[in-house]
Design an enzyme around this catalytic site. Structure first.
Site, PDB file in Angstrom:
ATOM      1  N   ASP A   1       1.617   6.307   5.559  1.00  0.00           N
ATOM      2  CA  ASP A   1       0.567   5.347   4.949  1.00  0.00           C
ATOM      3  C   ASP A   1       1.067   4.659   3.896  1.00  0.00           C
ATOM      4  OD1 ASP A   1      -1.866   3.884   5.580  1.00  0.00           O
ATOM      5  OD2 ASP A   1      -2.945   5.635   4.466  1.00  0.00           O
TER       6      ASP A   1
ATOM      7  N   ARG B   1      -7.531  -0.424   0.978  1.00  0.00           N
ATOM      8  CA  ARG B   1      -8.293  -1.818   0.376  1.00  0.00           C
ATOM      9  C   ARG B   1      -8.549  -1.448  -1.197  1.00  0.00           C
ATOM     10  NH1 ARG B   1     -12.575  -2.050   5.189  1.00  0.00           N
ATOM     11  NH2 ARG B   1     -11.088  -1.123   6.016  1.00  0.00           N
TER      12      ARG B   1
ATOM     13  N   ASP C   1      -2.596  10.330   3.856  1.00  0.00           N
ATOM     14  CA  ASP C   1      -3.854   9.827   3.966  1.00  0.00           C
ATOM     15  C   ASP C   1      -4.901  10.713   4.751  1.00  0.00           C
ATOM     16  OD1 ASP C   1      -6.435   8.486   4.077  1.00  0.00           O
ATOM     17  OD2 ASP C   1      -5.754   6.845   5.379  1.00  0.00           O
TER      18      ASP C   1
ATOM     19  N   LYS D   1     -10.187  12.523   8.499  1.00  0.00           N
ATOM     20  CA  LYS D   1      -9.781  12.013   9.704  1.00  0.00           C
ATOM     21  C   LYS D   1      -9.672  13.172  10.583  1.00  0.00           C
ATOM     22  CE  LYS D   1      -6.567   8.666   8.223  1.00  0.00           C
ATOM     23  NZ  LYS D   1      -7.086   7.315   8.976  1.00  0.00           N
TER      24      LYS D   1
ATOM     25  N   GLU E   1      -9.419   3.618   2.050  1.00  0.00           N
ATOM     26  CA  GLU E   1      -8.835   3.921   0.508  1.00  0.00           C
ATOM     27  C   GLU E   1      -7.974   2.660   0.335  1.00  0.00           C
ATOM     28  OE1 GLU E   1      -7.735   5.322   3.279  1.00  0.00           O
ATOM     29  OE2 GLU E   1      -5.534   5.074   2.818  1.00  0.00           O
TER      30      GLU E   1
ATOM     31  N   LYS F   1       0.867  -1.197  -0.007  1.00  0.00           N
ATOM     32  CA  LYS F   1       0.078   0.044   0.055  1.00  0.00           C
ATOM     33  C   LYS F   1       0.761   1.172  -0.059  1.00  0.00           C
ATOM     34  CE  LYS F   1      -3.259   2.388   3.020  1.00  0.00           C
ATOM     35  NZ  LYS F   1      -4.298   2.504   4.176  1.00  0.00           N
TER      36      LYS F   1
ATOM     37  N   ASP G   1     -12.184   6.933   3.517  1.00  0.00           N
ATOM     38  CA  ASP G   1     -11.059   6.652   4.350  1.00  0.00           C
ATOM     39  C   ASP G   1     -10.638   5.271   4.541  1.00  0.00           C
ATOM     40  OD1 ASP G   1      -8.831   7.478   6.074  1.00  0.00           O
ATOM     41  OD2 ASP G   1      -9.783   7.291   7.857  1.00  0.00           O
TER      42      ASP G   1
HETATM   43  N1  BES Z   1      -4.285   4.456   6.924  1.00  0.00           N
HETATM   44  C1  BES Z   1      -5.294   4.115   7.700  1.00  0.00           C
HETATM   45  C2  BES Z   1      -5.438   2.994   8.850  1.00  0.00           C
HETATM   46  C3  BES Z   1      -4.004   3.387   9.766  1.00  0.00           C
HETATM   47  C4  BES Z   1      -4.536   4.013  10.884  1.00  0.00           C
HETATM   48  C5  BES Z   1      -2.906   3.419   9.775  1.00  0.00           C
HETATM   49  C6  BES Z   1      -3.709   4.326  12.046  1.00  0.00           C
HETATM   50  C7  BES Z   1      -2.078   3.516  10.791  1.00  0.00           C
HETATM   51  C8  BES Z   1      -2.394   4.132  11.892  1.00  0.00           C
HETATM   52  C9  BES Z   1      -6.612   3.474   6.869  1.00  0.00           C
HETATM   53  O1  BES Z   1      -6.646   4.020   5.668  1.00  0.00           O
HETATM   54  C10 BES Z   1      -7.675   3.938   7.495  1.00  0.00           C
HETATM   55  O2  BES Z   1      -8.204   5.080   7.650  1.00  0.00           O
HETATM   56  N2  BES Z   1      -8.566   3.115   7.946  1.00  0.00           N
HETATM   57  C11 BES Z   1      -9.793   3.296   8.428  1.00  0.00           C
HETATM   58  C12 BES Z   1     -10.689   2.434   7.831  1.00  0.00           C
HETATM   59  C13 BES Z   1     -12.303   2.678   8.313  1.00  0.00           C
HETATM   60  C14 BES Z   1     -12.634   3.927   7.808  1.00  0.00           C
HETATM   61  C15 BES Z   1     -13.172   1.373   7.730  1.00  0.00           C
HETATM   62  C16 BES Z   1      -9.579   2.742   9.970  1.00  0.00           C
HETATM   63  O3  BES Z   1      -8.844   1.916  10.296  1.00  0.00           O
HETATM   64  O4  BES Z   1     -10.128   3.563  10.989  1.00  0.00           O
HETATM   65 ZN    ZN Z   2      -4.618   4.758   4.621  1.00  0.00          ZN
HETATM   66 ZN    ZN Z   3      -7.649   5.780   5.311  1.00  0.00          ZN
END
Ligand code: BES
Ligand code: ZN
Ligand code: ZN
Length: 468
Positions: free
Chosen positions: A255, A318, A237, A244, A316, A232, A314
């Site tokens: 990220d 996946r 992000d 966020k 994104e 990834k 968010d």
């Molecule tokens: N990049 C984030 C995940 C992340 C969180 C990485 C903290 C490192 C530290 C990812 O893209 C994300 O935002 N995931 C969300 C998904 C949700 C909206 C389904 C999450 O895990 O909150």
């Molecule tokens: Zn992310």
């Molecule tokens: Zn994200």
């Protein structure tokens, strides 16, 4: 810094001896107990260092690294480490701990800190051995290459969003390929359109930076396995329209931890000439916000042709991995495919900062990754992929949705989403490294890249080629 193997300690260098609690020499001297991080002058040019009572040799790397980092300005330009009678894994952990201790995060400080002789060019670490010198040379080289790659990958991770675009990552890959003799091609936005990378392009919509797909290929003269790695590569992000909270958002420069690990292990495989063919695929873009951004509820297509309802912009990672995975499976028919991604906050709630989440449809592959994790000290912990989680992906209007909207099993549902795009490949693993890629627990808690994944994958690839 140079690593030199020798049978004779140079008289003018500081001799370092490392002892765990169970090994302290019986000198009738009680001042040295071998406790974690303890240092004791045995004479004016001989220093003993305590490693504590851990039974895991990999923990020595962390102890030594921390100690050397804390006392960065105290180590002379030449040290000799006593490795007589020590196993390779012991030597690897101690020496790489010393090397990694010199890492600095002040990349953009205009005044570089006046560090220390040991971490300045021209310094030498002697490995004092009782084996024939050339018996250790290869190990010393492997340690040097591995830590050199880790330094670069940590720099990439720590670079902020305005200093690293998808193009910057692509240039890194192109330069690395040129320097170490492997292939890299970069698909630009036009080619991504032509070839139908709809999900990657959708995430890129709100960004002024062009997206890329980096395709690396390292082919040794002899090999039995072709392994595809997908990383990834979100260079920043924001969350997109599902923005966020601002408090920790600056950390989202990290990220691209999955991409960094994939780039790193590809270069390292080429440097060490590992007998495994590696395909590395990195979809890369920012996840930004403007009037053209992807919106919650939008339905998009994908490289695989499946339609996706985007519940949360968010989620994104996946989306871009979906395209990367389908491309890897369809274009290269690898024996095994492994993706690495800073994918979910949920995996941090589950495993904290101690292990990456492992998801796989293949128990042999899972076992190999768990073993490599334990041996390298970059641990992984397997979570289930039961069928019942698939229901969470059902969308009313598209083939799948990217988020189930529930505060449960987030990392698992994300893995189930990815699985849809693997074309039922029989040997696939997903590593959610969100808790491990950034937030170096030893030197810079919460603040720096770790290069997690490189040692894990190196161990995995070495084990694979030993068993062939
Ligand atoms: N990049 C984030 C995940 C992340 C969180 C990485 C903290 C490192 C530290 C990812 O893209 C994300 O935002 N995931 C969300 C998904 C949700 C909206 C389904 C999450 O895990 O909150
Ligand atoms: Zn992310
Ligand atoms: Zn994200």
């Amino acid at each position: 810094m140079k690593l030199t193997v020798t049978n004779q300690a140079p008289t003018d260098s500081l001799l370092l001896k490392f002892y765990s609690k169970f090994e302290i020499p019986d000198l009738g001297n009680l001042s040295f107990l071998g406790e974690k991080g303890e240092v004791w002058w045995a004479s004016t040019n001989e220093l003993w260092v305590g490693l504590g009572d851990s039974s895991e040799i990999t923990s020595f790397r962390r102890i030594v690294r921390k100690l050397f980092h804390q006392r960065q300005d105290r180590w002379p330009a030449q040290v000799t480490v006593d490795v007589r009678g020590r196993a390779d894994i012991w030597i690897e952990n101690i020496i790489s701990g010393i090397l990694l201790g010199g890492y600095q995060i002040g990349l953009y400080k205009t005044k570089q800190s006046t560090s220390t002789s040991l971490y300045q060019p021209g310094s030498i670490i002697y490995l004092l051995t009782d084996r024939p010198v050339n018996g250790l040379q290869q190990l010393a080289e492997e340690i040097r290459h591995t830590t050199e790659v880790q330094y670069q990958i940590m720099d990439l991770m720590n670079a902020p969003g305005n200093k690293k675009s998808p193009r910057t990552i692509a240039s890194w890959a192109l330069t690395s390929a040129k320097n170490f003799g492997y292939e890299v091609k970069v698909l630009d936005k036009g080619e991504l359109h032509e070839q139908g990378f709809h999900a990657l392009l959708a995430v890129n919509q709100g960004s002024d930076e062009e997206p890329v797909l980096i395709v690396g290929e390292y082919t040794p003269d002899r090999y039995q396995h072709t392994i595809a790695l997908v990383g990834k590569g979100i260079t920043f992000d924001t969350g997109g329209i599902s923005v966020k909270p601002s408090s920790g958002m600056h950390l989202m420069k990290s990220d691209m931890g999955g991409a960094a690990a994939v780039l790193g292990i590809t270069e390292l495989a080429a440097r060490l000439k590992l007998p495994v063919r590696l395909i590395s695929i990195i979809p890369s873009t920012e996840n930004c916000i403007d009037g053209t951004s992807l919106k919650p509820g939008d339905v998009i297509s994908s490289y695989a042709g499946k339609s996706i309802e985007v519940i949360d912009t968010d989620a994104e990672g996946r989306l871009i991995l979906a395209d990367g995975l389908s491309y890897a499976v369809r274009q290269f028919q690898p024996d095994t495919i492994i993706d690495l991604a800073t994918l979910t906050g949920s995996i941090i709630q589950t495993l904290g900062y101690s292990a990456a989440g492992l998801f796989s449809n293949n128990s042999q592959l899972a076992g190999e990754l768990i073993k490599a994790g334990n041996e390298s000290g970059e641990k992984v912990w397997q979570l289930p992929m039961w069928e019942e989680f698939e229901e969470e992906l059902t969308s009313d209007i598209a083939d799948v949705k990217n988020f189930h909207g529930k505060p449960m099993a987030g990392a698992i549902v994300a893995a189930k989403f990815l699985e849809v795009f693997t074309d039922k490949h029989p040997s696939w693993a997903h590593l959610d490294i969100a808790g491990m890629a950034f937030g170096d627990q030893d030197l810079y808690p919460g603040k720096a890249g770790t290069s997690f994944g490189i040692r894990l994958l190196l161990q995995y690839l070495k084990n694979l080629s030993q068993n062939q």
